[in-house]
Write an enzyme that holds these catalytic residues in place. Structure first.
Site, PDB file in Angstrom:
ATOM      1  CB  SER A   4      -0.950   0.010   1.206  1.00  0.00           C
ATOM      2  OG  SER A   4      -0.236   0.035   2.417  1.00  0.00           O
ATOM      3  CE  LYS A  56      -3.437   1.064   4.990  1.00  0.00           C
ATOM      4  NZ  LYS A  56      -3.269   0.628   3.595  1.00  0.00           N
TER       5      LYS A  56
END
Length: 816
Positions: A718, A761
């Site tokens: 990611s 996140k």
């Protein structure tokens, strides 16, 4: 009777070593060789036995009636369950002195104590090791002794091996002459034995009749000498049994039919009268086999279980009281009688009340509560819960275990929690075969015995931390337990009878699914519990944690005043977690400081904690999220990462220097993250013309990519667009916006692929003061499920390609 005293005996190491030297010198003259002892001496409560010797490696039951021995047993149980068992030289003495006791005994572990009547207690112990006693003393109503463990020694390995063979052959002869005296279950144990000392002790415990000979074998520390003495005793016993059998055979043949019948009837009457089994004495003193038979017939066992139990009770009737096999069967029958076979608690089907209980004890977790209420609704409608195996997955401290407890309370079921962290032996799940010494059922059956119902809520905690080794794979043992189609006939190795687990509600908890075997994971319905938002933590602290800690520290709300602004400050500056455990510890610290201040100043009525005074109690702030927003910087981009404890931000730095075209990656990066960086560099090189980068740059310069906090491992795809953005920023000289963070996987063609853990996140980005977050376009559906309080104040930008990323992340477009 010796005079009782409360004097405490202090024996230091020098005294014990001198005593050991005296003992060894004394033994050296008796052809025992050099005897080894464990270092140091230990104090143990002493139980004095009359006419009985207990050997190590054996399980024995005996009755205790003297108060001095009962007191020693109670003290031993309170101190860890170990007791020193010593035989009296004269069994007729009720009040022996220390001189009337042997100086070699056996250290035992107390397995159980049951009260037979007002004056007699039955004790089951397992022998551990031989003990050489240094000194006896009376302490507070019981006898205590200081002793040292004697290690088994061998004078001659050849003598040991030959002695083992001789004794084994004699044992086979002994069983042929008198099969009822030796448990048949010990045959495979004898055949596979490799421990001569254990073998000798087990054989002696089951064959030696004379008490003095048993004590002599106990006092023989050399294994080869012990086997030699045991073979002599066995040979004599075999000859005596042969003669006795011959006499009995001759007598039987000499009797006519009527004399034989009369003799047997009178003998049976005498035996029943002696055992208390006649009608005149009532049922208070029934022999064990008859007592078990009555209990089995009165129990709620299924027919197949009752049939098996009655067979074992019948075997018990023909065994010698106190023998090793009789103890095994009695323990087995106790387990069968103690297990719940049909008893179940009545479920609460009132969904409103169940929801109220869950809401009262847990804030948030709406998806989890919704699924549990759905389960209760189906259970109320169909009366069945087959197929309900739930796994709660989330970071530590988010309430996985506590919500299982709350669900049990809402359903009015018994709650069982079994921690699987570090379990690496299959027998801990399935149990041991009952033929093994000290065998017990597995944790599943043992826990159901404690629950006393067949439909508890069973929480298997930390299932992702199961281990495995040469003893077996516990995860494989759980396959049957957690399979709704098979667990109705679950078989524990010890019970060895199918047990119905279909009415048990199993809930698993885990921090990650990565370490759970696929076959096991396939049997579960996974419910993810994400980390808490800031608002959720604040509400949990106000409604649950603060009242709980005030009560635990004996404080009222008036005495300890902690406002919402203080809790908000503590969350932002003293915690960085997905759950609330650290937050609870910080609140507990504030309460402790308050108690100290109130104790030091009796005239002080209350303590009010303010934001300004928090550092005085908790120290300097650990995290300064609101003050660390990055400035626009060339070659520095902010990424977002998911960890098992919540979301984190990553600062990715890029530097370029003259070289030969090498790419250096540092910061403790994993293989997947390194591949993402390589893919990003390849994309930049393929787009160098459009980005205005000289194609010769990559031949004459090196690129160094670094992720700070190098001691922490980092991995995953990611960070791909973050690395690519930082590289492009460095090579074009265009700064990256400091208020922008991003997450997404990159391909060689510059496509942005979806990622996971988006809520965590975004929480990390919000803590850092990020204003704009770039996420993959395919994660749009995940953003819609995130609470509005998380995304408030942040702009979410959806990107399909790196062109979309660069248009938002850089202060100006690099594309020509």
């Amino acid at each position: 009777m010796t005079k009782e005293t409360d004097e405490i005996i202090d024996i230091d190491v020098d005294d014990i070593e001198e005593s050991l030297e005296d003992i060894e010198a004394e033994l050296s003259g008796s052809n025992r060789g050099s005897i080894k002892y464990s270092l140091g001496g230990e104090k143990y409560p002493v139980v004095m036995l009359r006419g009985l010797v207990i050997f190590p490696h054996t399980n024995i039951k005996f009755d205790v009636s003297r108060q001095i021995s009962l007191t020693a047993l109670r003290v031993a149980q309170a101190q860890g369950g170990k007791v020193l068992v010593v035989a009296q030289k004269e069994a007729s003495l009720d009040a022996p002195t220390f001189d009337d006791l042997y100086t070699v005994g056996t250290l035992c572990n107390i397995e159980s104590i049951s009260k037979e009547n007002e004056s007699i207690h039955r004790v089951l112990v397992s022998g551990i090791s031989r003990q050489n006693i240094i000194k006896f003393s009376n302490t507070k109503g019981y006898v205590e002794a200081v002793s040292v463990t004697v290690e088994d020694q061998v004078d001659s390995s050849y003598a040991e091996e030959s002695g083992l063979r001789v004794v084994m052959q004699l044992m086979m002869d002994y069983m042929k002459v008198s099969p009822q005296m030796m448990p048949t279950e010990l045959l495979p144990v004898f055949a596979d034995t490799t421990d001569s000392s254990e073998f000798a002790d087990v054989v002696a415990s089951n064959t030696v009749v004379k008490f003095q000979e048993a004590q002599t074998l106990l006092e023989e520390f050399l294994v080869d000498k012990r086997l030699q003495k045991l073979s002599t005793i066995l040979a004599r016993e075999i000859e005596l049994l042969k003669i006795s059998n011959k006499i009995m055979t001759d007598v039987k043949h000499s009797m006519d039919r009527s004399q034989r019948d009369y003799f047997l009837r009178e003998q049976l009457k005498a035996i029943e009268k002696e055992l208390g089994d006649d009608d005149e004495d009532g049922d208070d003193n029934l022999p064990p086999a008859t007592d078990y038979k009555n209990k089995i017939e009165a129990s709620d066992m299924p027919d197949n279980v009752r049939e098996k139990a009655l067979e074992e009770a019948k075997r018990l009737r023909h065994m010698q009281f106190g023998s090793a096999e009789a103890s095994v069967i009695e323990t087995y029958l106790d387990w069968l009688l103690a297990l719940p076979w049909k008893k179940e608690s009545k479920d609460n089907t009132d969904l409103v009340k169940a929801a109220a209980v869950l809401d009262k004890e847990h804030y948030g977790l709406e998806k989890v509560k919704e699924r549990l209420i759905e389960f209760l609704a189906v259970k109320a409608r169909t009366g069945s819960m087959k197929g309900s195996i739930i796994c709660l997955v989330g970071p530590p401290g988010v309430g996985k275990t506590s919500i299982g407890r709350s669900l049990a309370k809402a359903m009015k079921r018994e709650f069982i929690r079994l921690s699987l962290g570090g379990v690496h032996d299959e027998a801990e799940i399935r149990g041991h075969r009952k033929t093994y010494i000290g065998a017990m059922p597995g944790k599943i059956i043992s826990s159901l015995k404690n629950a006393k119902t067949i439909n508890p809520l069973f929480l298997l905690d930390e299932i992702d931390k199961l281990g495995n080794d040469f003893k077996g794979d516990p995860a494989s043992a759980l396959l049957e337990v957690l399979d709704a189609e098979q667990n109705c006939t679950y078989v524990d190795h010890y019970i060895d009878i199918p047990y119905d687990l279909s009415k048990v509600m199993f809930i698993m908890t885990a921090n990650t699914l990565d370490t759970i075997p696929p076959a096991l994971l396939d049997r579960m319905e996974v419910i993810e519990i994400p980390g808490y938002t800031h608002d959720e933590k604040l509400n949990i602290a106000k409604k649950h944690l603060l009242p709980k800690q005030r009560q635990a520290h004996g404080l009222s709300a008036t005495q300890c005043s902690i406002g919402t602004d203080v809790l908000d400050y503590v969350i932002n500056h003293y915690t960085r977690e997905a759950g609330v455990r650290t937050l609870e510890r910080q609140i507990a610290a504030l309460c402790r400081k308050t108690v100290v201040e109130l104790s030091k100043n009796p005239e002080l009525a209350k303590v009010k904690i303010t934001v300004q005074s928090v550092p005085e109690y908790l120290g300097a702030p650990k995290y300064l999220y609101d003050e660390t927003v990055n400035e626009d910087t060339v070659g520095l981009a902010t990424g977002l990462a998911w960890t098992a404890v919540g979301g984190e931000t990553l600062s990715i730095e890029v530097a370029a220097m003259p070289g030969n075209g090498a790419t250096v990656l540092t910061g403790h990066l994993g293989d997947v993250m390194k591949e993402s960086a390589t893919a990003g560099i390849t994309y930049v090189r393929s787009m160098s013309d459009k980005l205005g980068i000289d194609s010769s740059f990559f031949k004459n310069n090196d690129i160094h990519i670094h992720v700070p906090e190098g001691a922490i491992p980092k991995d995953g795809p990611s960070a791909g667009i973050t690395i690519t953005t930082a590289v492009i920023s460095k090579l074009t000289g265009i700064p990256v916006k400091g208020t922008v963070a991003m997450t997404g996987e990159i391909t060689l063609l510059g496509r942005v692929l979806p990622i996971g853990g988006l809520k965590e996140k975004l929480l990390a980005a919000k803590r850092l003061g990020i204003k704009t977050v770039i996420v993959p376009n395919e994660n749009k559906k995940d953003v819609l499920e995130i609470p509005q309080s998380v995304v408030d104040g942040m702009e979410i930008v959806y990107a399909k390609t790196m062109t979309d990323v660069l248009a938002v992340a850089l202060t100006s477009s690099p594309l020509k």
